[in-house]
Write a protein that holds these residues in place. Sequence first.
Motif, mmCIF file in Angstrom:
data_model
loop_
_atom_site.group_PDB
_atom_site.id
_atom_site.type_symbol
_atom_site.label_atom_id
_atom_site.label_comp_id
_atom_site.label_asym_id
_atom_site.label_seq_id
_atom_site.Cartn_x
_atom_site.Cartn_y
_atom_site.Cartn_z
ATOM 1 N N LYS A 219 0.846 -1.191 0.000
ATOM 2 C CA LYS A 219 0.000 0.000 0.000
ATOM 3 C C LYS A 219 0.881 1.239 0.000
ATOM 4 O O LYS A 219 1.948 1.255 0.610
ATOM 5 N N PHE A 220 0.429 2.274 -0.704
ATOM 6 C CA PHE A 220 1.158 3.535 -0.728
ATOM 7 C C PHE A 220 0.647 4.439 0.399
ATOM 8 O O PHE A 220 -0.551 4.723 0.486
ATOM 9 N N ILE A 221 1.579 4.886 1.228
ATOM 10 C CA ILE A 221 1.231 5.696 2.400
ATOM 11 C C ILE A 221 1.982 7.024 2.322
ATOM 12 O O ILE A 221 3.214 7.033 2.168
ATOM 13 N N PRO A 222 1.293 8.168 2.415
ATOM 14 C CA PRO A 222 1.987 9.457 2.410
ATOM 15 C C PRO A 222 3.046 9.512 3.519
ATOM 16 O O PRO A 222 2.827 9.012 4.624
ATOM 17 N N LEU A 223 4.183 10.107 3.219
ATOM 18 C CA LEU A 223 5.285 10.140 4.180
ATOM 19 C C LEU A 223 4.904 10.799 5.502
ATOM 20 O O LEU A 223 5.442 10.455 6.551
ATOM 21 N N CYS A 224 3.966 11.745 5.454
ATOM 22 C CA CYS A 224 3.581 12.451 6.681
ATOM 23 C C CYS A 224 2.789 11.563 7.636
ATOM 24 O O CYS A 224 2.642 11.892 8.816
ATOM 25 N N ARG A 225 2.284 10.421 7.138
ATOM 26 C CA ARG A 225 1.498 9.532 8.008
ATOM 27 C C ARG A 225 2.348 8.459 8.686
ATOM 28 O O ARG A 225 1.819 7.593 9.361
ATOM 29 N N LEU A 226 3.655 8.550 8.511
ATOM 30 C CA LEU A 226 4.550 7.578 9.123
ATOM 31 C C LEU A 226 5.185 8.116 10.398
ATOM 32 O O LEU A 226 6.241 7.665 10.818
#
Length: 231
Positions: A219-226
Amino acid sequence: MRVRIKFTKTGSMKYIGHLDTMRFFQKALRRAGLDVAYSEGFSPHIIMSFAQPLGVGVTSEGEYFDLDMKSLVSSEQMIQLLNAQMPEGMSVLSVVKIPEDKANKCMTLVAAADYIISFKNNEELFESLKDKLEEFFNKKEIVVLKKTKKNEKMTDIKPLVYSWKIGDKDIFLKLSSGSVDNLKPQLLLDAFFEEQGINIGDVKLGIHRKELYARKNDKFIPLCRLGEEIR
């Protein structure tokens, strides 16, 4: 302690190159009075790393860099302090705390990017090319001459186009990004215009990066959500 900062780069700031953007943020961080960490040695510098350089002339609302700090203030306060130093066209959108290990660095994590392509003052041309664009993106292969620092070779870039959509006024693209398989939208569009016999120099395009993603469990996750917001 490490934080990840998300920022925009729009308007006339799109003409500022990557190195100058780095220098600007180094000065902005000092002026903001944040307790940043410095490297050791004869020439200490702020410890920071950017996710993916943005090409000159490309705007974005999804740029990132990681920053090491000695002490933290809240995310809200850090955003306010930094935005007080930002010129028109640049603004900090979010600040999150992230793990400090190498595997979680933004430049290591980047796997994909979203782009919006618009035809500046070429609405009629875009309308006339919609069917051709659909055919182009539906092809099983898109073979181009891809150049690297060491060599150049014919490469099928279709597997690097994760998704696309032809809209009423623009094109949405999700492309492979990062240090391994990086596909610039310019290369993809050059291939299309060459196929159509159109001189790319005659077409004014607007390229806007919407987001950068890491890939986790397919899944692709925006970097800010990590990361986690600092309260």
